[in-house]
Scaffold this active site. Structure first.
Site, PDB file in Angstrom:
ATOM      1  N   MET A   1      63.407  32.735  39.236  1.00 51.33           N
ATOM      2  CA  MET A   1      63.914  34.052  38.031  1.00 51.33           C
ATOM      3  C   MET A   1      64.384  34.852  39.321  1.00 51.33           C
ATOM      4  O   MET A   1      64.722  35.973  38.928  1.00 51.33           O
ATOM      5  CB  MET A   1      62.651  34.752  37.604  1.00 51.33           C
ATOM      6  CG  MET A   1      63.281  35.852  36.288  1.00 51.33           C
ATOM      7  SD  MET A   1      64.288  35.620  35.192  1.00 51.33           S
ATOM      8  CE  MET A   1      63.806  34.524  34.018  1.00 51.33           C
TER       9      MET A   1
ATOM     10  N   PHE B   1      23.721  43.103  44.218  1.00 50.51           N
ATOM     11  CA  PHE B   1      24.563  41.938  43.957  1.00 50.51           C
ATOM     12  C   PHE B   1      25.114  41.401  43.276  1.00 50.51           C
ATOM     13  O   PHE B   1      24.879  41.564  42.234  1.00 50.51           O
ATOM     14  CB  PHE B   1      23.565  40.455  45.171  1.00 50.51           C
ATOM     15  CG  PHE B   1      24.584  39.374  45.211  1.00 50.51           C
ATOM     16  CD1 PHE B   1      25.183  39.329  46.001  1.00 50.51           C
ATOM     17  CD2 PHE B   1      23.962  38.269  43.986  1.00 50.51           C
ATOM     18  CE1 PHE B   1      25.930  38.163  46.730  1.00 50.51           C
ATOM     19  CE2 PHE B   1      24.731  37.451  44.213  1.00 50.51           C
ATOM     20  CZ  PHE B   1      25.644  36.953  45.378  1.00 50.51           C
ATOM     21  N   GLN B   2      26.336  41.098  43.420  1.00 48.68           N
ATOM     22  CA  GLN B   2      27.193  41.180  41.946  1.00 48.68           C
ATOM     23  C   GLN B   2      27.395  42.039  41.214  1.00 48.68           C
ATOM     24  O   GLN B   2      27.888  41.906  39.219  1.00 48.68           O
ATOM     25  CB  GLN B   2      27.384  39.722  41.823  1.00 48.68           C
ATOM     26  CG  GLN B   2      27.464  37.886  42.889  1.00 48.68           C
ATOM     27  CD  GLN B   2      27.675  37.332  42.012  1.00 48.68           C
ATOM     28  OE1 GLN B   2      26.627  37.001  41.488  1.00 48.68           O
ATOM     29  NE2 GLN B   2      28.295  36.409  42.640  1.00 48.68           N
TER      30      GLN B   2
ATOM     31  N   LYS C   1      21.144  41.595  32.811  1.00 50.41           N
ATOM     32  CA  LYS C   1      20.706  40.406  32.845  1.00 50.41           C
ATOM     33  C   LYS C   1      18.854  40.883  32.044  1.00 50.41           C
ATOM     34  O   LYS C   1      18.475  40.025  30.994  1.00 50.41           O
ATOM     35  CB  LYS C   1      20.239  40.382  34.057  1.00 50.41           C
ATOM     36  CG  LYS C   1      19.764  38.598  33.953  1.00 50.41           C
ATOM     37  CD  LYS C   1      19.957  38.168  35.752  1.00 50.41           C
ATOM     38  CE  LYS C   1      18.877  37.158  35.744  1.00 50.41           C
ATOM     39  NZ  LYS C   1      19.305  36.006  37.244  1.00 50.41           N
TER      40      LYS C   1
ATOM     41  N   GLU D   1      37.101  32.098  36.021  1.00 50.38           N
ATOM     42  CA  GLU D   1      36.997  32.421  35.036  1.00 50.38           C
ATOM     43  C   GLU D   1      38.763  32.782  34.376  1.00 50.38           C
ATOM     44  O   GLU D   1      38.899  32.851  33.715  1.00 50.38           O
ATOM     45  CB  GLU D   1      36.582  33.550  35.535  1.00 50.38           C
ATOM     46  CG  GLU D   1      34.997  33.531  35.874  1.00 50.38           C
ATOM     47  CD  GLU D   1      34.922  33.339  36.926  1.00 50.38           C
ATOM     48  OE1 GLU D   1      35.622  32.344  37.715  1.00 50.38           O
ATOM     49  OE2 GLU D   1      33.477  32.910  37.552  1.00 50.38           O
TER      50      GLU D   1
END
Lengths: 198, 588
Positions: free
Chosen positions: B503, B139-140, B189, B77
């Site tokens: 760097m 969940f999630q 959902k 993602e």
């Protein structure tokens, strides 16, 4: 403490939106600024919420903060004022033993002196309420302590801005697609003599 | 408390008088389909995303929209959101992202923060668990709204499908207007599945609590012009605001009429062609010598669409104290935030610049300009000549850029990652047109380069897109090579490998007595990795191969990875050391 720090009361007019409290609160916590008191309530305009936030900071920090607050999408306006520019009050509740008050005349006299009002009187305890400024509510705590103060709680500050004409007219401006120059960010421009120097 | 009460639907946009009513007849639609209908109405054609449990209904609806909406399946993602950023920056349009709840949503965090600080317009849609499960550690389930509040311009959780059209209209309006930024819409959902009576889509053009554009006040334009006309040594600093405001032409006209030298922040780079005679170079920590030193010598500083980042200003209490500052910005919160403005010009620079141009006198400042070119000569002698035509055996990043410039003619989109190569690329890349330099400026996100380049190619399919990465940053998101493979995309990947996290190593060398603490990074055979993804490539170490290798990369049909080994311990100079004033810039 920075000697230029002063107590400021920030008044924020907002939409009534879930999550907005967090969006406002994190602007303070991100800058490690302690919020002394925070109150949310309805405002004079239906559907518009009013936050009253008290912090100790310099004018510059408070001004920048207000711009960051106003920048949030669901916020209409943020004002900041010194204590001289507002009328403010806090409410406090004190729970003391009823026996103590009944036996000691001095306590009763003290309560009257501080304008305390009994809210609940029971056999075992009595709850008093006072409304006032911080020093007043604090003082009563101090004098009640020797007599066994069982519980104490104070509300957040609520404040009225002396100069304000309320938000009704402002909101009408906000609702226009093409607002006049008097609204929103340009308000700072009108204070240019205080804010900007040529 | 207000936050415990039920929320009304966010203030609806009021259709303008005379605005045409949606042509649709009311029909039954799922929340998911309403999301996709909104995309079509907003002119979205590309979505970067990754499916998962809580966003499955939207993906199911997407199955029927494949002809109208191109979905790019990314590998992570974070890659998805950086790609959407690259898309937005290359095209000037709003980038769109899909992610599922929980880990899908939290993987967006870096990209959101990056888009927030670099003002990139994004609309991110995250799936969320069923509304009745909110707060149950389902969940999630993750509290994505509160996690993303400080790094979004606006966010909102939808629990009822009927809200979707108005919320999405608001999301696109907020993301793309005023000072742009990322918006996240979290959709439970049940709302995705829910069928409702869809009455069409009305674009949002007004929210009462949101003022994207300040009203331009003429008196400040007048004051600004007065100040500029009196100036002996005026100096323009420009940032991304010029690009976001699509005001490149107006800006160039202003620069040319006023005759004032102009220097850019890395976010403003490419708004004015790099070989324009009044373009005097780069500001900030690794910027050009003259622009930094002369910031503390000019008498009027005209800042346009830039926010005085600390990497630009160095030590603030010694920054341009002698100058009167004119600050043009669309965001009132930027005025006086870091540098106090003598004259604030709030507004969209697309509107304010022409007004200002009209009032400024046509002038030239030959002596003042000569001071910039004198400093430039000094910089050439001390830094640039050796960087571009090194006498060392090992190659420099600068000479690779030089070859790239020669072969692309300054027409390519250059997407960089973060680190030494980024500074070198910004310093030496040539650009003829706007929207060509895509880099993570404010957040400095390593791993940004490759996915952003993928997005940039989708945003500007006709242009050559070159991702320039270091060996460190490339390894942070190289899984997106899979996205390139599957999308059959043509992205050129130039890995400048110095076998160090360069760097940080440079700072450790300069400021920590060469105590090289964990900067020695090992890399895989990048060419072989690319080959695994079906991407051609080669690796070179010798100077004599450079031109032909870059040419081979650019000429190759399809994606190509070129790894160039450069000097291990080369440093980027000039440099304004942290805590120093811009005029204390070091040439070595």
């Amino acid at each position: 403490m920075n000697p230029n720090k002063e107590q400021y009361t920030i008044t924020v007019y907002t939409e009534n939106q879930i999550g907005l409290l967090n969006r406002i609160a994190i602007l303070f916590s991100r800058r490690k600024i302690n919020v002394e008191s925070l109150n949310t309530s309805p405002s004079e305009v239906e559907g518009i919420h009013r936050f009253t936030i008290v912090i100790n900071e310099t004018e510059e920090v408070v001004r920048k903060l207000c711009r960051q607050i106003e920048k949030q999408v669901d916020i209409l306006k943020a004002y900041y004022n010194t204590n001289e520019e507002i009328i403010w009050q806090e409410m406090a509740l004190y729970k003391v033993s009823t026996e103590e008050i009944a036996e000691k005349v001095k306590v009763e006299r003290l309560l009257r002196e501080y304008g305390a009002r009994a809210v609940v009187i029971r056999k075992d305890y009595t709850v008093f309420e006072t409304t006032g400024q911080r020093e007043e509510t604090d003082k009563l705590v101090e004098v009640l302590e020797p007599y066994g103060l069982i519980e104490f709680v104070r509300s957040a500050r609520i404040a009225i801005i002396k100069d304000s004409h309320g938000f009704h007219e402002k909101l009408k401006e906000f609702e226009l697609t093409e607002p006049s120059e008097e609204v929103v960010e340009n308000e700072y421009l009108d204070k240019q003599d205080e804010v900007f120097s040529m | 408390m207000s936050n415990a009460t039920t929320t009304p639907i966010p203030s609806q946009s009021k259709p303008k008088a005379g605005a045409k009513k949606p042509a649709h007849v009311a029909r039954e639609l799922t929340g998911s389909a309403a999301v996709l209908e909104a995309f079509l109405e907003e002119g979205v054609d590309t979505i970067f995303g990754y499916p998962g449990g809580a966003i499955m209904p939207i993906y199911d609806a997407l199955y029927d929209y494949q002809e109208k909406l191109k979905h790019i399946l990314v590998r992570h993602e974070q890659g998805g959101i950086h790609a959407a950023q690259g898309f937005a920056r290359a095209s000037g349009r709003t980038g769109v992202v899909f992610a599922t709840s929980g880990p899908g949503a939290t993987n967006l965090v870096t990209g959101l923060a990056d888009a927030m600080i670099d003002s990139t317009p994004l609309v991110c849609i995250t799936g969320q668990v069923f509304a009745h499960l909110l707060g149950t550690d389902a969940f999630q389930e993750t509290d994505v709204i509160n996690i993303t509040t400080p790094i979004t311009k606006w966010n909102y959780q939808v629990t009822d499908a009927t809200e979707i059209p108005s919320v999405l209209a608001k999301a696109f309006y907020i993301a793309g207007s005023g000072r742009p930024g990322p918006v996240l819409i979290d959709i439970t959902k049940n709302a995705q599945i829910q069928k409702f009576n869809y009455e069409g889509y009305t674009k949002c053009s007004h929210i009462r609590s949101y003022r994207p554009k300040p009203i331009v006040r003429k008196e400040y334009i007048n004051k600004a012009a007065e100040l500029i006309n009196k100036a002996q040594r005026p100096f323009i600093l420009f940032g991304q605001g010029v690009i976001l405001g699509k005001a490149e032409k107006e800006f160039q006209t202003f620069v040319e009429k006023s005759g004032i030298p102009a220097a850019w922040t890395i976010m403003g780079l490419s708004a004015l062609s790099t070989d324009h005679p009044l373009n005097v170079g780069m500001l900030g920590m690794h910027g050009n010598y003259g622009p930094n030193v002369l910031t503390n010598d000019c008498d009027v500083l005209i800042a346009i669409g830039m926010r005085f980042d600390d990497r630009v200003t160095g030590r603030l209490d010694k920054y341009a104290k002698q100058a009167q500052v004119v600050h043009l910005d669309i965001d009132p919160a930027e005025i006086d935030k870091n540098v106090k403005a003598t004259v604030p010009v709030w507004g969209d620079c697309k509107e304010t610049l022409p007004l200002l141009t009209e009032l400024v006198e046509k002038k030239t400042y030959p002596e003042w300009l000569k001071r910039f070119s004198d400093y430039y000569k000094e910089e050439v002698d001390a830094v640039i000549r050796e960087e571009l035509n090194p006498s060392t055996e090992q190659m420099t990043m600068g000479e690779v850029m030089q070859v790239l410039n020669d072969l692309t003619g300054g027409d390519a989109i250059i997407v960089t990652d973060v680190g030494q190569h980024q500074m070198v690329a910004c310093r030496y890349a040539k650009f003829n047109q706007s929207h060509s330099n895509i880099t993570s400026g404010g957040l400095g996100t390593m791993g940004f380069g490759l996915p952003a380049a993928i997005g940039a190619k989708f945003g500007a399919p006709d242009r050559t897109v070159v991702a320039i990465c270091g060996d460190g940053g490339f390894q942070m998101t190289l899984q997106e090579l899979g996205t390139i493979m599957q999308s059959e995309l043509d992205v050129k990947i130039l890995v400048l490998n110095n076998r160090f996290l360069g760097m940080v190593r440079q700072w450790q060398q300069l400021f920590n007595d060469k105590r090289y603490s964990f900067v020695d990074i090992a890399s895989p055979d990048f060419v072989m990795v690319a080959k695994g993804y079906g991407i051609a490539g080669q690796s070179i170490e010798k100077r004599e191969d450079l031109v032909s290798a870059v040419k081979a990369m650019l000429d190759h049909k399809g994606s190509y990875l070129l790894e160039v080994f450069v000097g291990k311990e080369n440093n980027v100079f000039p440099m304004v050391p942290q805590g120093c004033s811009v005029s204390e810039i070091r040439l070595k």
